[in-house]
Design an enzyme around this catalytic site. Structure first.
Site, PDB file in Angstrom:
ATOM      1  N   SER A   8       0.807  -1.211   0.000  1.00 32.83           N
ATOM      2  CA  SER A   8       0.000   0.000   0.000  1.00 32.83           C
ATOM      3  C   SER A   8       0.845   1.269   0.000  1.00 32.83           C
ATOM      4  CB  SER A   8      -0.907   0.019   1.237  1.00 32.83           C
ATOM      5  OG  SER A   8      -0.124   0.007   2.428  1.00 32.83           O
ATOM      6  N   ASP A  12      -1.023   8.568   6.420  1.00 35.15           N
ATOM      7  CA  ASP A  12      -1.195   8.205   7.824  1.00 35.15           C
ATOM      8  C   ASP A  12      -1.555   9.440   8.641  1.00 35.15           C
ATOM      9  OD1 ASP A  12      -0.475   5.619   7.223  1.00 35.15           O
ATOM     10  OD2 ASP A  12       1.560   5.781   8.019  1.00 35.15           O
ATOM     11  N   SER A  36     -13.895   7.381  24.126  1.00 34.14           N
ATOM     12  CA  SER A  36     -13.326   8.516  23.404  1.00 34.14           C
ATOM     13  C   SER A  36     -11.962   8.814  24.006  1.00 34.14           C
ATOM     14  CB  SER A  36     -14.239   9.740  23.537  1.00 34.14           C
ATOM     15  OG  SER A  36     -13.648  10.875  22.925  1.00 34.14           O
ATOM     16  N   GLY A  48       1.971   3.808   4.414  1.00 29.92           N
ATOM     17  CA  GLY A  48       1.670   2.611   3.641  1.00 29.92           C
ATOM     18  C   GLY A  48       2.895   1.714   3.579  1.00 29.92           C
ATOM     19  N   GLN A 168      -0.855  -6.919   8.496  1.00 31.45           N
ATOM     20  CA  GLN A 168      -2.255  -6.711   8.863  1.00 31.45           C
ATOM     21  C   GLN A 168      -3.212  -7.358   7.875  1.00 31.45           C
ATOM     22  OE1 GLN A 168       0.094  -4.348   8.274  1.00 31.45           O
ATOM     23  NE2 GLN A 168      -0.170  -2.567   9.627  1.00 31.45           N
ATOM     24  N   ASN A 191       5.539 -10.647  12.640  1.00 31.01           N
ATOM     25  CA  ASN A 191       5.862 -10.382  14.031  1.00 31.01           C
ATOM     26  C   ASN A 191       5.365 -11.561  14.863  1.00 31.01           C
ATOM     27  OD1 ASN A 191       3.090  -9.965  14.625  1.00 31.01           O
ATOM     28  ND2 ASN A 191       3.256  -7.749  14.309  1.00 31.01           N
ATOM     29  N   GLY A 224      14.362  -7.952  19.814  1.00 31.78           N
ATOM     30  CA  GLY A 224      15.112  -8.391  18.637  1.00 31.78           C
ATOM     31  C   GLY A 224      14.245  -9.212  17.711  1.00 31.78           C
ATOM     32  N   GLY A 251       8.266  -1.832  11.645  1.00 34.15           N
ATOM     33  CA  GLY A 251       8.319  -3.106  10.936  1.00 34.15           C
ATOM     34  C   GLY A 251       8.667  -2.938   9.474  1.00 34.15           C
ATOM     35  N   ASP A 252       8.185  -1.868   8.866  1.00 34.59           N
ATOM     36  CA  ASP A 252       8.498  -1.620   7.459  1.00 34.59           C
ATOM     37  C   ASP A 252       9.967  -1.233   7.281  1.00 34.59           C
ATOM     38  OD1 ASP A 252       5.855  -2.123   6.724  1.00 34.59           O
ATOM     39  OD2 ASP A 252       5.272  -0.034   7.007  1.00 34.59           O
TER      40      ASP A 252
END
Length: 301
Positions: A8, A12, A36, A48, A168, A191, A224, A251-252
């Site tokens: 993607s 964000d 809330s 993305g 995801q 992960n 790690g 992570g990206d």
């Protein structure tokens, strides 16, 4: 050598909640959840998975080729990629929808709640992957369901080894579909939570999963990561971050480092060590594409 990054491109919207989600949500009242969160800090970033991974690879000197879609509001993102020196030849614009949008809220413990509107991402399957002399590597990261399925098949048909990184997008697929992804892939990255879900849906354990691919990596955040090869697990220790500011995109960044190492022909443990360094560098910066890599990141790897 160039790497195709299927995934993607998104805007964000990142919000910071100064408390803890766990203190605001009553477990015995989840059936009537109505909460809330006050978020004093809000910003909009380029994001993305494909964009974030491409940013990391470009920072490391690689040649990423995002395979992704933007909507009719995506001109700023196209300009951003070109400014970074990232090719947009495989980025398609869909005129009748918006670019994918992620609304991400982070609490003081770096837990996150995300709402995601896929928008143009759902048309990503319209771009086809074919063999090309300069393209030697690829990754399937979270994307439209049809795109993930079709691009995996196209990578295999083109003879391009690829990383399967469901992220995801993992809940979209059943066990048989996930097993087929693994059959087509050369490497798998997840992960620890995704690893448990993947194994549960396939009905196997991590050691067996690792025997079906050349390498499996399970990232563990601040602990790690574990690399698995032929059923054998090796822990790659974490790198201490200078500060913990924002986990969005860590992570990206890690996967961009993995791809950089694979491009160089490094062993998986060396790729993972660089991933841990880049993840620690990213978490000290706000937003997924605002950190800078210098020679110290690569030194001694």
């Amino acid at each position: 050598m160039a790497t195709l990054i299927c995934g993607s491109l998104a805007f964000d919207t990142i919000m910071s909640f100064e408390g803890r989600f766990a203190e605001q949500i009553l477990p015995d009242q989840l059936h009537i959840l109505n909460v809330s969160f006050l978020v004093p800090s809000l910003r909009r970033d380029f994001g993305g998975c494909a964009g974030n991974i491409a940013y990391a690879m470009r920072q490391l000197g690689g040649t990423p080729l995002p395979v992704a879609t933007l909507g009719n509001d995506g001109s700023d993102y196209l300009a951003r990629l070109r400014q970074l020196g990232v090719s947009t030849e495989f980025v398609r614009t869909i005129d009748d929808t918006y670019t994918a949008q992620a609304m991400i809220m982070t609490d003081r413990d770096n837990n996150q709640i995300t709402a995601f509107h896929p928008g143009a991402m759902m048309q990503a399957h319209r771009t086809h992957i074919v063999a090309r002399e300069d393209i030697r590597l690829g990754i399937i990261s979270p994307d439209g369901r049809d795109a993930m399925l079709q691009h995996a098949e196209q990578f295999r048909a083109a003879g391009i080894p690829f990383v399967f990184d469901p992220g995801q997008g993992l809940p979209m697929f059943n066990g048989d579909e996930l097993a087929h992804f693994v059959e087509l892939a050369t490497w798998v990255t997840v992960n620890d939570y995704e690893g448990r879900m993947l194994c549960d849906r396939m009905g196997i354990e991590l050691d067996e999963l690792s025997r079906r691919v050349q390498g499996l990596v399970v990232t563990l955040g601040g602990e790690g990561c574990d690399i698995w090869e032929a059923g054998v697990r090796t822990r790659v220790p974490p790198v201490q971050a200078a500060s913990v500011v924002d986990p969005t995109g860590c992570g990206d960044a890690w996967r961009g480092a993995l791809l950089h190492g694979l491009e160089q022909g490094w062993p998986l443990a060396r790729c993972a060590a660089l991933g841990n360094r880049l993840g620690a560098l990213k978490i000290a910066s706000r937003g997924p594409q605002n950190y800078q890599v210098d020679g110290a990141v690569l030194a001694g790897i």
